[in-house]
Design an enzyme around this catalytic site. Structure first.
Site: not given
Ligand code: PBG
Length: 327
Positions: A196, A249
Protein backbone atom coordinates in the site's frame (compact mmCIF):
# COMPACT_ATOMS: atom_id res chain seq x y z
CA UNK A 1 6.78 -13.40 -40.79
CA UNK A 2 6.01 -9.75 -41.43
CA UNK A 3 3.64 -7.66 -43.49
CA UNK A 4 1.91 -8.33 -45.88
CA UNK A 5 1.56 -11.96 -44.69
CA UNK A 6 0.94 -10.81 -41.15
CA UNK A 7 -2.04 -8.45 -40.76
CA UNK A 8 -3.11 -8.20 -37.10
CA UNK A 9 -6.17 -6.21 -38.18
CA UNK A 10 -7.76 -9.40 -39.63
CA UNK A 11 -8.79 -10.41 -36.11
CA UNK A 12 -10.11 -6.94 -35.28
CA UNK A 13 -12.49 -6.42 -38.15
CA UNK A 14 -15.78 -6.90 -36.31
CA UNK A 15 -17.12 -7.01 -32.80
CA UNK A 16 -17.64 -10.75 -33.18
CA UNK A 17 -13.97 -11.28 -34.12
CA UNK A 18 -12.77 -9.02 -31.34
CA UNK A 19 -14.77 -11.03 -28.82
CA UNK A 20 -13.18 -14.26 -30.04
CA UNK A 21 -9.67 -12.82 -29.90
CA UNK A 22 -10.12 -11.14 -26.50
CA UNK A 23 -7.51 -12.07 -23.87
CA UNK A 24 -8.99 -10.42 -20.78
CA UNK A 25 -12.62 -10.44 -19.72
CA UNK A 26 -14.26 -8.75 -16.77
CA UNK A 27 -16.92 -10.55 -14.74
CA UNK A 28 -19.00 -9.66 -11.68
CA UNK A 29 -16.88 -12.19 -9.75
CA UNK A 30 -13.85 -9.91 -10.17
CA UNK A 31 -15.15 -7.09 -8.02
CA UNK A 32 -15.24 -6.15 -4.35
CA UNK A 33 -17.35 -3.09 -3.47
CA UNK A 34 -16.20 -0.74 -0.67
CA UNK A 35 -18.98 0.62 1.56
CA UNK A 36 -18.90 3.29 4.28
CA UNK A 37 -20.77 3.14 7.58
CA UNK A 38 -21.76 6.14 9.70
CA UNK A 39 -23.81 6.38 12.94
CA UNK A 40 -27.55 6.95 12.96
CA UNK A 41 -30.67 5.53 11.33
CA UNK A 42 -32.03 5.98 7.79
CA UNK A 43 -28.86 7.85 6.78
CA UNK A 44 -27.77 7.90 3.15
CA UNK A 45 -25.32 10.70 2.82
CA UNK A 46 -23.76 11.31 -0.59
CA UNK A 47 -19.97 11.67 -0.56
CA UNK A 48 -19.43 14.86 -2.52
CA UNK A 49 -15.99 13.98 -3.84
CA UNK A 50 -17.14 10.52 -4.99
CA UNK A 51 -20.31 10.88 -7.11
CA UNK A 52 -22.47 7.76 -6.78
CA UNK A 53 -20.93 6.75 -3.42
CA UNK A 54 -22.73 7.25 -0.11
CA UNK A 55 -22.17 6.84 3.59
CA UNK A 56 -24.81 4.56 5.12
CA UNK A 57 -26.19 3.98 8.58
CA UNK A 58 -26.27 0.27 9.46
CA UNK A 59 -29.93 -0.22 8.42
CA UNK A 60 -29.35 1.44 5.02
CA UNK A 61 -26.10 -0.44 4.49
CA UNK A 62 -27.97 -3.73 4.92
CA UNK A 63 -30.63 -2.57 2.43
CA UNK A 64 -27.98 -1.44 -0.06
CA UNK A 65 -26.05 -4.69 0.33
CA UNK A 66 -29.22 -6.60 -0.57
CA UNK A 67 -29.70 -4.42 -3.65
CA UNK A 68 -26.15 -4.83 -4.97
CA UNK A 69 -26.11 -8.57 -4.21
CA UNK A 70 -29.15 -8.76 -6.52
CA UNK A 71 -27.11 -7.00 -9.19
CA UNK A 72 -24.48 -9.73 -8.91
CA UNK A 73 -21.84 -8.11 -6.70
CA UNK A 74 -20.05 -11.03 -5.01
CA UNK A 75 -18.21 -9.26 -2.19
CA UNK A 76 -18.04 -6.01 -0.24
CA UNK A 77 -15.51 -4.45 2.11
CA UNK A 78 -16.78 -2.39 5.03
CA UNK A 79 -15.26 0.83 6.38
CA UNK A 80 -16.70 2.91 9.19
CA UNK A 81 -16.46 6.44 10.51
CA UNK A 82 -17.61 6.27 14.15
CA UNK A 83 -18.71 9.44 15.97
CA UNK A 84 -16.50 8.91 19.02
CA UNK A 85 -12.81 9.14 18.30
CA UNK A 86 -10.00 8.87 20.82
CA UNK A 87 -6.27 8.25 20.95
CA UNK A 88 -6.73 4.44 21.13
CA UNK A 89 -9.42 3.88 18.45
CA UNK A 90 -11.68 2.39 21.17
CA UNK A 91 -14.77 2.58 18.93
CA UNK A 92 -13.33 -0.25 16.80
CA UNK A 93 -13.09 -2.55 19.82
CA UNK A 94 -16.81 -2.22 20.59
CA UNK A 95 -18.65 -5.49 19.84
CA UNK A 96 -21.75 -3.36 19.13
CA UNK A 97 -19.83 -0.96 16.89
CA UNK A 98 -20.91 0.03 13.39
CA UNK A 99 -18.97 -2.71 11.58
CA UNK A 100 -20.00 -5.63 13.85
CA UNK A 101 -23.67 -4.54 13.62
CA UNK A 102 -23.49 -4.22 9.85
CA UNK A 103 -21.72 -7.56 9.41
CA UNK A 104 -24.42 -9.32 11.42
CA UNK A 105 -27.22 -7.54 9.55
CA UNK A 106 -25.76 -8.16 6.11
CA UNK A 107 -24.87 -11.82 6.72
CA UNK A 108 -28.43 -12.41 8.00
CA UNK A 109 -30.03 -10.65 5.03
CA UNK A 110 -27.73 -12.01 2.29
CA UNK A 111 -25.66 -14.98 3.51
CA UNK A 112 -24.15 -15.51 0.06
CA UNK A 113 -22.54 -12.08 -0.10
CA UNK A 114 -18.90 -12.17 1.06
CA UNK A 115 -18.22 -9.46 3.64
CA UNK A 116 -14.66 -8.28 4.25
CA UNK A 117 -13.90 -5.75 6.96
CA UNK A 118 -11.13 -3.21 6.61
CA UNK A 119 -8.93 -3.19 9.73
CA UNK A 120 -7.14 0.07 10.48
CA UNK A 121 -7.23 2.69 13.22
CA UNK A 122 -7.31 5.98 11.28
CA UNK A 123 -11.07 6.63 11.19
CA UNK A 124 -11.46 5.97 14.94
CA UNK A 125 -8.43 7.89 16.21
CA UNK A 126 -8.67 11.58 17.11
CA UNK A 127 -5.31 12.16 15.38
CA UNK A 128 -6.33 10.28 12.23
CA UNK A 129 -3.23 8.09 12.02
CA UNK A 130 -3.36 4.36 11.29
CA UNK A 131 -1.50 3.43 14.49
CA UNK A 132 -0.93 4.72 18.02
CA UNK A 133 1.00 7.98 18.25
CA UNK A 134 3.82 8.43 20.78
CA UNK A 135 4.35 11.78 22.56
CA UNK A 136 7.17 12.42 20.08
CA UNK A 137 4.65 12.22 17.23
CA UNK A 138 6.15 8.96 15.96
CA UNK A 139 3.92 5.93 15.31
CA UNK A 140 4.30 3.14 17.88
CA UNK A 141 4.40 0.08 15.62
CA UNK A 142 4.24 -2.76 18.14
CA UNK A 143 1.42 -1.47 20.36
CA UNK A 144 -0.54 -0.54 17.21
CA UNK A 145 -0.23 -4.12 16.01
CA UNK A 146 -1.75 -5.40 19.27
CA UNK A 147 -4.76 -3.09 18.90
CA UNK A 148 -5.18 -3.96 15.22
CA UNK A 149 -5.29 -7.66 16.11
CA UNK A 150 -8.01 -6.91 18.69
CA UNK A 151 -10.02 -5.03 16.06
CA UNK A 152 -9.68 -7.97 13.66
CA UNK A 153 -10.91 -10.35 16.38
CA UNK A 154 -13.86 -8.06 17.11
CA UNK A 155 -14.88 -8.22 13.44
CA UNK A 156 -14.26 -11.96 13.13
CA UNK A 157 -16.51 -12.54 16.17
CA UNK A 158 -19.27 -10.58 14.42
CA UNK A 159 -19.03 -12.99 11.48
CA UNK A 160 -16.80 -11.21 8.96
CA UNK A 161 -15.80 -13.47 6.07
CA UNK A 162 -12.31 -11.94 6.08
CA UNK A 163 -10.33 -9.24 7.82
CA UNK A 164 -8.26 -6.86 5.72
CA UNK A 165 -5.50 -4.91 7.49
CA UNK A 166 -4.76 -1.62 5.68
CA UNK A 167 -2.57 0.08 8.31
CA UNK A 168 0.88 -0.92 6.97
CA UNK A 169 2.42 -1.55 10.40
CA UNK A 170 5.15 -4.21 10.45
CA UNK A 171 4.05 -7.57 11.85
CA UNK A 172 0.29 -6.91 11.92
CA UNK A 173 -0.58 -10.03 9.92
CA UNK A 174 1.31 -12.32 12.31
CA UNK A 175 -0.28 -10.68 15.35
CA UNK A 176 -3.74 -11.05 13.79
CA UNK A 177 -3.24 -14.64 12.69
CA UNK A 178 -2.05 -15.66 16.16
CA UNK A 179 -4.89 -13.95 17.99
CA UNK A 180 -7.53 -15.25 15.57
CA UNK A 181 -6.17 -18.81 15.81
CA UNK A 182 -6.04 -18.72 19.61
CA UNK A 183 -9.59 -17.38 19.77
CA UNK A 184 -11.31 -19.97 17.59
CA UNK A 185 -11.10 -18.18 14.24
CA UNK A 186 -8.45 -20.26 12.51
CA UNK A 187 -10.61 -20.37 9.39
CA UNK A 188 -11.08 -16.59 9.01
CA UNK A 189 -8.89 -15.45 6.09
CA UNK A 190 -6.61 -12.43 6.20
CA UNK A 191 -6.58 -10.25 3.08
CA UNK A 192 -3.52 -8.13 3.51
CA UNK A 193 -3.04 -4.68 1.99
CA UNK A 194 0.56 -5.78 1.52
CA UNK A 195 1.83 -3.16 -0.93
CA UNK A 196 0.00 0.00 0.00
CA UNK A 197 1.60 3.21 -1.21
CA UNK A 198 1.50 6.69 0.34
CA UNK A 199 -0.73 8.02 -2.43
CA UNK A 200 -2.29 11.33 -3.43
CA UNK A 201 -5.19 9.28 -4.80
CA UNK A 202 -6.69 8.59 -1.35
CA UNK A 203 -7.97 12.16 -0.99
CA UNK A 204 -11.69 11.57 -1.67
CA UNK A 205 -11.74 8.43 0.56
CA UNK A 206 -10.65 10.50 3.53
CA UNK A 207 -13.87 12.51 3.18
CA UNK A 208 -15.90 9.28 3.02
CA UNK A 209 -14.13 7.63 5.98
CA UNK A 210 -13.41 10.85 7.87
CA UNK A 211 -9.84 9.67 8.27
CA UNK A 212 -7.47 12.45 7.23
CA UNK A 213 -4.43 12.69 9.55
CA UNK A 214 -4.64 15.74 11.85
CA UNK A 215 -0.90 16.31 11.50
CA UNK A 216 1.86 15.01 9.27
CA UNK A 217 1.29 12.36 6.63
CA UNK A 218 1.42 8.56 6.29
CA UNK A 219 4.82 8.27 4.65
CA UNK A 220 6.50 6.64 7.66
CA UNK A 221 4.24 3.58 7.26
CA UNK A 222 2.81 3.56 3.72
CA UNK A 223 5.23 2.80 0.89
CA UNK A 224 7.21 5.22 -1.24
CA UNK A 225 5.59 5.34 -4.71
CA UNK A 226 9.06 5.06 -6.24
CA UNK A 227 9.62 1.49 -4.97
CA UNK A 228 8.66 -1.80 -6.63
CA UNK A 229 11.22 -4.27 -5.23
CA UNK A 230 10.12 -3.22 -1.76
CA UNK A 231 6.56 -4.26 -2.66
CA UNK A 232 7.77 -7.82 -3.19
CA UNK A 233 9.46 -7.74 0.19
CA UNK A 234 6.24 -6.55 1.86
CA UNK A 235 4.20 -9.21 0.04
CA UNK A 236 6.55 -12.03 1.00
CA UNK A 237 6.65 -10.89 4.63
CA UNK A 238 2.84 -10.87 4.82
CA UNK A 239 2.60 -14.34 3.27
CA UNK A 240 5.15 -15.69 5.75
CA UNK A 241 3.02 -14.16 8.52
CA UNK A 242 -0.06 -16.02 7.28
CA UNK A 243 -1.84 -13.75 4.78
CA UNK A 244 -4.25 -15.61 2.49
CA UNK A 245 -4.47 -12.95 -0.19
CA UNK A 246 -2.36 -9.89 -0.88
CA UNK A 247 -3.31 -6.52 -2.26
CA UNK A 248 -1.63 -3.78 -4.27
CA UNK A 249 -3.03 -0.30 -3.74
CA UNK A 250 -3.63 2.02 -5.61
CA UNK A 251 -4.05 0.02 -8.82
CA UNK A 252 -3.82 2.17 -11.98
CA UNK A 253 -0.49 3.92 -11.26
CA UNK A 254 1.04 0.60 -10.04
CA UNK A 255 0.32 -1.88 -12.84
CA UNK A 256 3.99 -2.92 -12.94
CA UNK A 257 3.81 -3.77 -9.25
CA UNK A 258 0.63 -5.83 -9.78
CA UNK A 259 2.40 -7.74 -12.55
CA UNK A 260 5.51 -8.41 -10.47
CA UNK A 261 3.51 -9.52 -7.45
CA UNK A 262 1.36 -11.79 -9.64
CA UNK A 263 4.51 -13.47 -10.97
CA UNK A 264 6.13 -13.79 -7.54
CA UNK A 265 3.34 -15.50 -5.54
CA UNK A 266 0.70 -18.22 -5.86
CA UNK A 267 -2.06 -16.68 -3.73
CA UNK A 268 -4.81 -14.53 -5.24
CA UNK A 269 -3.69 -10.95 -5.86
CA UNK A 270 -6.18 -8.14 -5.32
CA UNK A 271 -5.77 -4.56 -6.53
CA UNK A 272 -7.62 -1.51 -5.18
CA UNK A 273 -8.80 1.06 -7.70
CA UNK A 274 -8.90 3.78 -5.06
CA UNK A 275 -11.13 6.79 -4.54
CA UNK A 276 -8.99 9.23 -6.52
CA UNK A 277 -8.83 6.90 -9.52
CA UNK A 278 -12.64 6.70 -9.41
CA UNK A 279 -13.24 10.39 -8.84
CA UNK A 280 -11.01 11.45 -11.73
CA UNK A 281 -13.16 9.43 -14.12
CA UNK A 282 -16.39 10.65 -12.52
CA UNK A 283 -15.37 14.32 -12.57
CA UNK A 284 -14.17 14.25 -16.17
CA UNK A 285 -17.28 12.40 -17.34
CA UNK A 286 -19.57 14.87 -15.54
CA UNK A 287 -17.93 17.59 -17.61
CA UNK A 288 -18.40 15.59 -20.77
CA UNK A 289 -14.65 15.22 -21.19
CA UNK A 290 -14.53 11.44 -21.01
CA UNK A 291 -16.90 8.49 -21.54
CA UNK A 292 -17.42 7.09 -18.05
CA UNK A 293 -18.40 3.57 -19.06
CA UNK A 294 -15.54 3.19 -21.53
CA UNK A 295 -13.03 4.60 -19.03
CA UNK A 296 -14.27 2.27 -16.29
CA UNK A 297 -14.00 -0.77 -18.58
CA UNK A 298 -10.57 0.27 -19.84
CA UNK A 299 -9.03 0.97 -16.43
CA UNK A 300 -10.47 -2.19 -14.85
CA UNK A 301 -9.48 -4.33 -17.84
CA UNK A 302 -5.96 -2.90 -17.59
CA UNK A 303 -5.77 -3.77 -13.89
CA UNK A 304 -6.92 -7.33 -14.59
CA UNK A 305 -4.60 -7.67 -17.61
CA UNK A 306 -1.69 -6.58 -15.38
CA UNK A 307 -2.41 -9.61 -13.19
CA UNK A 308 -5.04 -8.74 -10.59
CA UNK A 309 -7.38 -11.63 -9.76
CA UNK A 310 -9.74 -9.36 -7.83
CA UNK A 311 -10.37 -5.62 -7.99
CA UNK A 312 -11.74 -3.45 -5.21
CA UNK A 313 -13.62 -0.71 -7.02
CA UNK A 314 -16.35 1.86 -6.44
CA UNK A 315 -17.63 0.96 -9.92
CA UNK A 316 -18.56 -2.60 -8.79
CA UNK A 317 -22.40 -2.34 -8.81
CA UNK A 318 -22.40 -0.20 -11.96
CA UNK A 319 -20.01 -2.63 -13.68
CA UNK A 320 -22.28 -5.56 -12.83
CA UNK A 321 -25.14 -3.63 -14.42
CA UNK A 322 -23.08 -2.72 -17.51
CA UNK A 323 -21.81 -6.31 -17.90
CA UNK A 324 -25.42 -7.54 -17.83
CA UNK A 325 -26.41 -5.06 -20.54
CA UNK A 326 -23.40 -6.04 -22.66
CA UNK A 327 -24.38 -9.71 -22.76
C1 PBG B 1 -7.20 3.47 5.72
C2 PBG B 1 -7.48 3.33 4.27
C3 PBG B 1 -7.32 4.28 3.25
C4 PBG B 1 -7.85 3.71 2.10
C5 PBG B 1 -8.27 2.42 2.42
N1 PBG B 1 -8.01 2.20 3.77
C6 PBG B 1 -6.84 5.67 3.29
C7 PBG B 1 -5.51 5.99 3.74
O1 PBG B 1 -4.64 5.13 3.92
O2 PBG B 1 -5.30 7.18 3.98
C8 PBG B 1 -7.95 4.38 0.76
C9 PBG B 1 -9.03 3.88 -0.14
C10 PBG B 1 -9.39 4.81 -1.24
O3 PBG B 1 -8.79 5.88 -1.45
O4 PBG B 1 -10.34 4.46 -1.97
N2 PBG B 1 -5.92 3.20 6.13
Amino acid sequence: MGFPLSRPRRLRQSDAWRRLARETRLSPDDFVYPMFLVPGKRVRHAVESMPGVSQFSVDQCVAEAERIAQLGVAAIILFSAPAEKDARASAFLDPDGLVPQAVKGIKAACPGLIVWTDVCLCSATDHGHCGHVLPSGAIDNDSSVETLAQVALNYARAGADAVAPSDMMDGRVLAMRRLLDRSGFATTPIVSYAAKYASAFYGPFREAADSAPAFGDRRSYQMDPANAREALREVKADLEEGADMVMVKPAGPYLDVIRRVREAVDVPVAAYQVSGEYSLIKAASERGWIDERAAAFETLTGIKRAGADLILTYFAPQMCQWLKEAR
